[in-house]
Design a protein around this motif. Structure first.
Motif, PDB file in Angstrom:
ATOM      1  N   ARG A  85       0.020 -40.252 -19.354  1.00 63.00           N
ATOM      2  CA  ARG A  85      -0.777 -39.557 -20.609  1.00 63.00           C
ATOM      3  C   ARG A  85      -2.235 -39.828 -20.644  1.00 63.00           C
ATOM      4  NH1 ARG A  85       3.626 -42.636 -24.337  1.00 63.00           N
ATOM      5  NH2 ARG A  85       5.484 -41.670 -23.457  1.00 63.00           N
ATOM      6  N   ARG A  86      -2.780 -40.664 -19.936  1.00 56.97           N
ATOM      7  CA  ARG A  86      -4.220 -41.045 -20.187  1.00 56.97           C
ATOM      8  C   ARG A  86      -4.930 -39.996 -19.116  1.00 56.97           C
ATOM      9  NH1 ARG A  86      -6.323 -46.965 -19.228  1.00 56.97           N
ATOM     10  NH2 ARG A  86      -4.450 -47.318 -20.683  1.00 56.97           N
ATOM     11  N   GLN A  97      -0.021 -36.289 -35.300  1.00 51.46           N
ATOM     12  CA  GLN A  97       0.023 -37.760 -34.775  1.00 51.46           C
ATOM     13  C   GLN A  97      -1.449 -38.289 -34.835  1.00 51.46           C
ATOM     14  OE1 GLN A  97       2.540 -39.707 -32.664  1.00 51.46           O
ATOM     15  NE2 GLN A  97       3.950 -38.406 -33.522  1.00 51.46           N
ATOM     16  N   LEU A  98      -2.215 -38.065 -36.040  1.00 51.21           N
ATOM     17  CA  LEU A  98      -3.564 -38.524 -36.402  1.00 51.21           C
ATOM     18  C   LEU A  98      -3.352 -39.817 -36.951  1.00 51.21           C
ATOM     19  CD1 LEU A  98      -5.191 -35.086 -37.216  1.00 51.21           C
ATOM     20  CD2 LEU A  98      -5.675 -36.547 -34.972  1.00 51.21           C
ATOM     21  N   PHE A  99      -4.423 -40.539 -36.918  1.00 53.27           N
ATOM     22  CA  PHE A  99      -4.429 -41.875 -37.911  1.00 53.27           C
ATOM     23  C   PHE A  99      -4.969 -41.750 -39.308  1.00 53.27           C
ATOM     24  CE2 PHE A  99      -4.601 -43.234 -33.520  1.00 53.27           C
ATOM     25  CZ  PHE A  99      -3.511 -44.011 -33.441  1.00 53.27           C
ATOM     26  N   GLU A 106     -13.680 -40.535 -35.853  1.00 47.58           N
ATOM     27  CA  GLU A 106     -13.231 -41.901 -35.531  1.00 47.58           C
ATOM     28  C   GLU A 106     -11.790 -41.454 -34.554  1.00 47.58           C
ATOM     29  OE1 GLU A 106     -14.359 -45.422 -38.489  1.00 47.58           O
ATOM     30  OE2 GLU A 106     -12.835 -44.055 -39.057  1.00 47.58           O
ATOM     31  N   ILE A 109     -13.247 -40.234 -31.318  1.00 43.72           N
ATOM     32  CA  ILE A 109     -13.815 -41.415 -30.488  1.00 43.72           C
ATOM     33  C   ILE A 109     -12.707 -42.118 -29.804  1.00 43.72           C
ATOM     34  CG2 ILE A 109     -15.446 -43.223 -30.808  1.00 43.72           C
ATOM     35  CD1 ILE A 109     -16.632 -40.231 -30.518  1.00 43.72           C
ATOM     36  N   LEU A 110     -11.787 -42.316 -30.883  1.00 43.87           N
ATOM     37  CA  LEU A 110     -10.822 -43.473 -30.243  1.00 43.87           C
ATOM     38  C   LEU A 110     -10.008 -42.978 -29.008  1.00 43.87           C
ATOM     39  CD1 LEU A 110      -9.271 -46.278 -31.339  1.00 43.87           C
ATOM     40  CD2 LEU A 110      -7.427 -44.646 -32.045  1.00 43.87           C
ATOM     41  N   LYS A 111      -9.875 -41.632 -28.933  1.00 37.92           N
ATOM     42  CA  LYS A 111      -9.323 -41.063 -28.018  1.00 37.92           C
ATOM     43  C   LYS A 111     -10.223 -40.810 -26.649  1.00 37.92           C
ATOM     44  CE  LYS A 111      -6.372 -38.401 -25.402  1.00 37.92           C
ATOM     45  NZ  LYS A 111      -5.198 -38.854 -24.817  1.00 37.92           N
ATOM     46  N   ASN A 113     -12.942 -42.553 -26.083  1.00 37.31           N
ATOM     47  CA  ASN A 113     -13.223 -43.921 -25.582  1.00 37.31           C
ATOM     48  C   ASN A 113     -12.297 -44.471 -24.263  1.00 37.31           C
ATOM     49  OD1 ASN A 113     -15.205 -44.412 -27.187  1.00 37.31           O
ATOM     50  ND2 ASN A 113     -14.272 -45.966 -28.604  1.00 37.31           N
ATOM     51  N   LEU A 114     -11.025 -43.948 -24.305  1.00 37.29           N
ATOM     52  CA  LEU A 114     -10.185 -44.392 -23.135  1.00 37.29           C
ATOM     53  C   LEU A 114     -10.690 -43.648 -21.898  1.00 37.29           C
ATOM     54  CD1 LEU A 114      -6.570 -43.506 -24.471  1.00 37.29           C
ATOM     55  CD2 LEU A 114      -7.492 -45.762 -23.520  1.00 37.29           C
ATOM     56  N   ARG A 155      -8.804 -33.492 -30.242  1.00 37.60           N
ATOM     57  CA  ARG A 155      -8.362 -34.553 -29.451  1.00 37.60           C
ATOM     58  C   ARG A 155      -7.717 -34.342 -28.403  1.00 37.60           C
ATOM     59  NH1 ARG A 155      -4.496 -39.030 -32.492  1.00 37.60           N
ATOM     60  NH2 ARG A 155      -3.005 -37.457 -31.809  1.00 37.60           N
TER      61      ARG A 155
ATOM     62  N   MET B   1     -11.867 -50.630 -33.621  1.00 41.17           N
ATOM     63  CA  MET B   1     -11.277 -49.494 -34.253  1.00 41.17           C
ATOM     64  C   MET B   1      -9.770 -49.799 -34.145  1.00 41.17           C
ATOM     65  SD  MET B   1     -12.204 -45.484 -33.998  1.00 41.17           S
ATOM     66  CE  MET B   1     -13.583 -45.953 -33.306  1.00 41.17           C
ATOM     67  N   TYR B 303       4.034 -46.711 -36.877  1.00 45.31           N
ATOM     68  CA  TYR B 303       3.525 -45.228 -36.584  1.00 45.31           C
ATOM     69  C   TYR B 303       2.375 -45.640 -35.545  1.00 45.31           C
ATOM     70  CZ  TYR B 303       0.907 -41.106 -37.141  1.00 45.31           C
ATOM     71  OH  TYR B 303       0.432 -40.019 -37.182  1.00 45.31           O
ATOM     72  N   GLU B 304       1.372 -46.435 -36.299  1.00 50.24           N
ATOM     73  CA  GLU B 304       0.106 -46.469 -35.196  1.00 50.24           C
ATOM     74  C   GLU B 304       0.300 -46.973 -34.054  1.00 50.24           C
ATOM     75  OE1 GLU B 304       0.523 -47.249 -38.597  1.00 50.24           O
ATOM     76  OE2 GLU B 304      -0.955 -46.321 -39.741  1.00 50.24           O
ATOM     77  N   THR B 307       1.543 -44.308 -31.903  1.00 48.12           N
ATOM     78  CA  THR B 307       0.626 -43.122 -31.676  1.00 48.12           C
ATOM     79  C   THR B 307      -0.407 -43.895 -30.516  1.00 48.12           C
ATOM     80  OG1 THR B 307       1.191 -42.329 -33.950  1.00 48.12           O
ATOM     81  CG2 THR B 307      -0.963 -41.663 -32.710  1.00 48.12           C
ATOM     82  N   ARG B 310       1.268 -43.317 -27.275  1.00 49.21           N
ATOM     83  CA  ARG B 310       1.367 -41.731 -27.085  1.00 49.21           C
ATOM     84  C   ARG B 310       0.034 -41.005 -26.693  1.00 49.21           C
ATOM     85  NH1 ARG B 310       5.768 -39.681 -31.603  1.00 49.21           N
ATOM     86  NH2 ARG B 310       7.371 -40.781 -30.728  1.00 49.21           N
ATOM     87  N   ILE B 311      -1.072 -41.681 -27.180  1.00 48.29           N
ATOM     88  CA  ILE B 311      -2.269 -40.826 -26.792  1.00 48.29           C
ATOM     89  C   ILE B 311      -2.887 -41.746 -25.463  1.00 48.29           C
ATOM     90  CG2 ILE B 311      -2.966 -39.983 -28.846  1.00 48.29           C
ATOM     91  CD1 ILE B 311      -4.935 -42.167 -29.317  1.00 48.29           C
ATOM     92  N   GLY B 312      -2.360 -42.798 -24.944  1.00 48.96           N
ATOM     93  CA  GLY B 312      -2.651 -43.352 -23.604  1.00 48.96           C
ATOM     94  C   GLY B 312      -3.332 -44.746 -23.689  1.00 48.96           C
ATOM     95  N   TYR B 313      -3.165 -45.272 -24.794  1.00 49.63           N
ATOM     96  CA  TYR B 313      -3.595 -46.714 -25.095  1.00 49.63           C
ATOM     97  C   TYR B 313      -2.466 -47.691 -24.429  1.00 49.63           C
ATOM     98  CZ  TYR B 313      -7.937 -46.528 -27.445  1.00 49.63           C
ATOM     99  OH  TYR B 313      -9.372 -46.044 -27.674  1.00 49.63           O
TER     100      TYR B 313
END
Lengths: 215, 397
Positions: A85-86, A97-99, A106, A109-111, A113-114, A155, B1, B303-304, B307, B310-313
């Motif tokens: 996924r990365r 699926q946002l925060f 933010e 940027i969170l995405k 930054n990876l 994103r 963050m 949820y966090e 997610t 899911r986004i790759g962390y």
């Protein structure tokens, strides 16, 4: 060019097991080769979100076999999926699926930054093209669904990918904005040498695709 | 963050109780560790109360002994049997002089004229309760060091001196004056000079260095003494019951003072042990509180967490964010507990002990700090395992 292949071999999700299927995916042999632009067409309840979730590794309640680049995904560990996924698979989820407690910026940027995939000026440019530049410091939870959907689209492109899976990404956006978004997506997909799968309820958003698949 | 997403700023009651529990529990645990250390390292030389658990044992003299029917000697079998007792950690028979000894004053040294028959014994240095004195003896040593039982000087001053019209002798004079030693054995006679270097509270024998006695026994011994009749043993803490059983089994005679010390030490060890156990229990409850707290935070941020994955962390990145916050909390609590322990010890426990006439010698605090550190690591590890398991589960949902 960043090739990637996805194969569905006689797959049927558990919730659909008791229903007859007639499309080209469930209980069939389907192979998708990327880079390609694929439109996945189906009416409600045929399993579009299920399909996207299976490809993205979020569901495994199905029978049959799914292969990514020839490897059976049932053997993938959580870390394998996360790495995929990365670096190779990106997704735009139907439910975004946002925060909600983070601002639009933010969230992006969170995405980013990876992998530091895009610089900030490019991200701002993308936001501007989708008409979201002025909303970037607003908390995502306070944005309208259409606005949130556009943030989720940006994103989805802030990482390297071979395949972008989009599950009804324009369901809350008007046709004009959807066309702009799809244009940006095609541009980014080309830059990545990648392909995409777009699931819709039937609309082609005025575009031509390399292949259309019916569920 | 990531922390901003995961911790939503709620202070739950679990967190408050777990923090208070860990602070109180850890402080109490560290305090008990420090007290145990202090009690164990308490050597105040002659004022010793809680010294090492070394006691002198001898066989009880009975009417049969007087009639010659049984002996107070320890046979090699007796010694072997003592050595095999698990609660006895060290054992050493007394060595006795096998020759005739008499002492008198060295004229002009301040002591009144006297002559007395004596009996020398020696014990290994590690059992000596008189420390920091010149105790080494070589065949070139001019003055033989002697340690007297403290009771001995009492008998002289409050018994012999008064009844025989002698002057009383102060401890200082006794330590300053030299003594003439008259040795007789193997048909030979020799005069030597000795000096009292200290007084023992524990050993009711007139002691000379082991090396001196061995040398003299070889050169003047009459080969009359073959087996020891007094033995020094060191026993482990809390072994009062075992010691009592041994006394019955071997018909032993042990001074009441020695037994009392063992008894007091056993009681203190039990009391501190219960205190330590209670504090460990509080710590365990607080650990459970923290595990519950992190479960709560994780379920609120389910949820966090999903997610982010899911986004790759990665799982480790998410776990690290949770743990770094908790680790900081644990670190602060550990630091506060060490500080509180030191303050409570200095301003409450020490003052209370002082008021009750118990003077504990300060011992090093590093083992206590290590206990604090181990507790810290234990908390971090337990929470790490719990958080990792939960995050992985959420990632697979």
């Amino acid at each position: 060019m960043n090739p990637l292949s996805i194969q569905f071999e006689n797959v049927i999700p558990a919730p659909l097991a008791d229903y007859p299927t007639e499309g080209q995916v469930w209980r069939c042999g389907l192979k998708l080769e990327f880079p390609a632009r694929i439109l996945l067409n189906a009416s409600s309840g045929k399993g579009k979100t299920t399909f996207s979730s299976i490809v993205y590794g979020l569901r495994n309640d199905y029978s049959g076999k799914v292969l990514i680049d020839g490897k059976d995904v049932s053997t993938f560990s959580l870390n394998d999926w996360i790495l995929l996924r990365r670096m190779k698979l990106s997704a735009i989820f139907q439910d975004m699926q946002l925060f909600p407690k983070l601002t639009a910026w933010e969230n992006l940027i969170l995405k980013n930054n990876l992998t530091s995939h895009r610089d900030e000026s490019r991200i701002e440019q993308m936001l501007a093209r989708l008409g979201m530049a002025e909303r970037k410091h607003q908390l995502c939870g306070t944005l309208s669904l259409g606005q949130q959907q556009r943030i989720a689209i940006v994103r989805g492109m802030l990482q390297p990918f071979h395949l972008l899976v989009m599950d009804e990404p324009f369901s809350h956006i008007d046709e004009e904005n959807a066309a702009k978004a799809l244009e940006l997506i095609e541009e980014e997909t080309a830059l990545n040498g990648a392909g995409y799968i777009l699931t819709t309820l039937g609309s082609r958003h005025g575009k031509q695709f390399d292949r259309e698949v019916n569920l | 963050m990531i922390k901003k997403i995961l911790f939503k700023g709620h202070l739950s009651s679990q967190f408050v109780f777990a923090t208070a529990g860990m602070l109180i529990g850890l402080t109490a645990l560290l305090l008990s560790c420090q007290l145990i250390l202090d009690v164990q390292s308490f050597h105040e030389s002659e004022q010793e109360l809680f010294g090492p658990n070394s006691i002198v044992i001898q066989k009880r003299v009975t009417k049969f002994t007087t009639l010659g029917a049984n002996s107070t000697d320890f046979t090699p079998e007796d010694i072997e049997s003592l050595r095999s007792k698990p609660f006895i950690t060290d054992i050493a028979p007394f060595q006795s002089a096998d020759f005739k000894v008499g002492i008198s004053e060295v004229p002009g040294d301040g002591l009144p004229h006297f002559y007395a028959d004596m009996f020398f014994q020696s014990v290994p240095d590690r059992f000596m309760d008189v420390k920091d004195v010149e105790w080494e003896w070589k065949d070139t040593t001019d003055i033989i060091p002697i340690v007297l039982p403290r009771d001995f000087i009492m008998i002289i001053n409050y018994g012999i001196a008064q009844s025989q019209g002698m002057e009383q002798i102060s401890e200082e004079l006794m330590l300053a004056a030299k003594l003439k030693i008259h040795i007789e054995g193997q048909g030979k006679k020799v005069k030597q000079v000795g000096r009292v270097v200290g007084f023992s509270n524990k050993i009711s024998s007139i002691l000379v260095p082991e090396a001196y006695l061995s040398y003299m026994n070889t050169n003047y011994g009459n080969a009359r003494i073959t087996a020891p009749n007094r033995i020094f043993v060191t026993i482990v803490d809390d072994s009062y019951r075992e010691l009592e059983d041994l006394m019955d089994e071997m018909n032993l005679d042990i001074s009441k003072a020695s037994i009392d010390v063992v008894k007091i030490k056993t009681v203190i060890a039990v009391v501190i042990g219960i205190f330590g156990l209670a504090s460990a229990l509080i710590m365990l409850l607080s650990l459970m509180g923290f595990v519950q707290y992190s479960q709560l935070v994780l379920s609120r941020a389910a949820y966090e967490t999903k997610t982010l994955l899911r986004i790759g962390y990665s799982v480790s990145a998410v776990v690290k964010s949770f743990l770094s916050r908790l680790g900081l909390v644990f670190g602060v609590i550990t630091g506060l507990a060490v500080l509180t322990m030191v303050l409570v010890k200095i301003y409450v426990v020490n003052i209370w002990l002082d008021d009750n006439g118990i003077h504990l010698e300060e011992s090093g605090s590093s083992p206590t700090v290590v206990v604090g550190l181990i507790t810290f690591l234990l908390f971090v590890l337990a929470n790490y395992l719990n958080i990792r398991k939960t995050v992985t589960r959420l990632g697979k949902e």
